[in-house]
Design a protein around this motif. Structure first.
Motif: not given
Length: 485
Positions: A254-259, A261-262, A265
């Motif tokens: 899950e940390a990969w998906e959040r990373a 996305a950030w 940006s």
């Protein structure tokens, strides 16, 4: 975070305080060290009674002084042995991770950090080495620093810096077969000058940049410093994320998906305002070779050494100095110039795709008589991957030496040096007087494929001719697999 340039966003995120005099205290997310610029910094910490503020954010390797023919300890050079032993002791004393010889992860500092997934978008990166700009390929802002600043980062995890202006270097079109990122950046430096980037960060963008592999982007950003820019970067995109995914130090799950996305940006938005913009056409760029004594003195392989009349008036004294030192005749073609030594490697061009491109030229051919040619992988992981593909056999069968990882002849702080007036065809980054170990040695910078072509013919040659003859397509933009854990 859509507004502004990536540089502005990352700077703001890492800004700790405004300092008297107008500089900024900037938090450094990743600090890379090696054996050459760190000993005095650690000694200063001890003298001041200070510790390392965030040892988990500093990573060390050994690269500049290591021999490439045999890395057995102790080294034959007692000074080199002392420098490595000092690094080992300092890392042990302060709890810093060291990727040493035989660890499977040792190599040139600007090669190992990306391949381990240490370098990530949105980071600030610092290292006591000029070519730290390499890490900007990932959408980081990365700075080479001096020994006193290495001390400061160790002690405080921050730097006092002035904010740069941002110039967008936009490149349209597509590079032709046999033209690589090295040719592109040499062409840019030729056009803008070695001082053109002073006071700037370079944002490399445009269709030609988007088409580059991560390793090509690293080559491009690596040499931003040679154009006077303090750093160079490329906005993170799907190519960046594909390279990072699965690497040992990259986020996962899950940390990969959040990373992702950030990271996405952080890219410069459509409303980003640049202090300057220049444009280039990639399709117009030929394989490029330096003829002089700065990286800005470059020409296409199908061109002639510029005459004094073809040189800008303020550049003429340097051109005359280059004619004398390089022993070249103005107006003479660069193609056909004999070479003595051919070096493939360095933090600019010692990665797997660089070796693949050179091997495509060397395969089925042989180094010309009297030419010393050798290949130095940028890291132990690059060496292992190349050997798994059989690239070492291709090079050996063609008459090249296959060496152990290290900086090698890029700067000659080790046994790999030019002798006397030898001319080197080099895939490294600097062609200054004496750069490769001889006070009178001469360096011609070019891509790894061009170095291989020079080794085969014994002289500066247009690699496109050899690729066309073999029906080969340069593999430089092939996907690069993730490193093993």
């Amino acid at each position: 975070m859509s507004a502004g340039t990536l540089y502005d966003k990352v700077w703001t995120l890492h800004q700790v305080a405004e300092l008297p005099g107008g500089s900024t205290q900037l938090f450094i997310g990743l600090h890379l060290i090696h054996e050459v610029t760190s000993p005095q910094a650690f000694a200063a910490l001890r003298d001041l009674g200070l510790g390392v503020r965030h040892p988990e954010r500093t990573v060390a390797t050994v690269d500049h002084i290591v021999p490439t023919t045999s890395q057995a300890r102790p080294f034959a050079d007692p000074l080199a042995e002392e420098m490595l032993a000092t690094l080992e002791r300092n890392c042990s004393d302060y709890g810093i991770t060291l990727h040493g010889l035989g660890s499977g992860r040792q190599g040139i500092v600007h090669v190992i950090a990306p391949e381990l997934g240490l370098t990530q978008p949105g980071m600030t990166v610092a290292c006591g080495d000029s070519h730290t700009s390499t890490h900007g390929a990932f959408g980081a802002i990365a700075f080479g620093i001096g020994t006193s600043q290495v001390r400061d980062v160790l002690a405080s995890q921050s730097l006092a810096m002035g904010k740069l202006k941002v110039r967008r270097v936009w490149v349209d079109g597509a590079m032709q077969n046999g033209v690589y990122a090295k040719d592109l950046v040499l062409h840019i430096i030729r056009s803008l000058g070695v001082k053109g980037g002073v006071g700037y960060a370079y944002e490399f963008a445009g269709p030609a940049i988007a088409a580059l592999s991560m390793e090509e982007r690293m080559t491009l950003c690596n040499m931003a410093i040679e154009g006077g820019a303090r750093c160079g970067y490329v906005n993170p995109d799907a190519t960046t994320f594909a390279y990072l995914q699965g690497r040992p130090c990259a986020p996962s799950g899950e940390a990969w998906e959040r990373a992702v996305a950030w990271w996405s940006s952080l890219a410069s938005g459509p409303d980003a305002v640049f202090d300057d913009e220049v444009r280039f056409d990639a399709a117009a760029i030929a394989p490029t070779v330096t003829w002089g004594i700065t990286p800005g003195q470059g020409i296409g392989v199908d061109e002639a050494v510029p005459t004094l009349e073809q040189t800008e008036p303020d550049e003429r004294p340097l051109a005359q100095e280059a004619y004398r030192y390089m022993d070249l005749t103005p107006g003479a073609p660069i193609a056909g110039l004999p070479v003595d030594v051919c070096f493939i490697g360095s933090c600019t061009n010692g990665r797997l795709s660089d070796l693949q491109a050179a091997a495509a030229v060397a395969k089925g051919r042989h180094v010309a008589p009297g030419i010393k040619a050798f290949v130095v992988p940028g890291s132990e992981q690059v060496a292992a991957a190349a050997e798994a593909e059989g690239l070492d056999r291709v090079f050996r069968e063609a008459g090249f030496e296959w060496r152990e990882p290290g900086c090698s002849m890029c700067l000659a702080m080790n046994p790999d040096r030019l002798e006397g007036r030898q001319i080197s065809a080099s895939s490294s980054n600097r062609n200054f007087k004496g750069r490769q170990g001889s006070a009178s040695g001469r360096t011609l910078l070019m891509s790894p494929a061009m170095v291989a072509a020079a080794a085969i013919s014994g002289r500066v040659s247009d690699v496109r001719t050899l690729l066309d003859a073999a029906g080969a397509t340069a593999p430089d933009r092939a996907p690069v697999p993730a490193a093993a854990g």
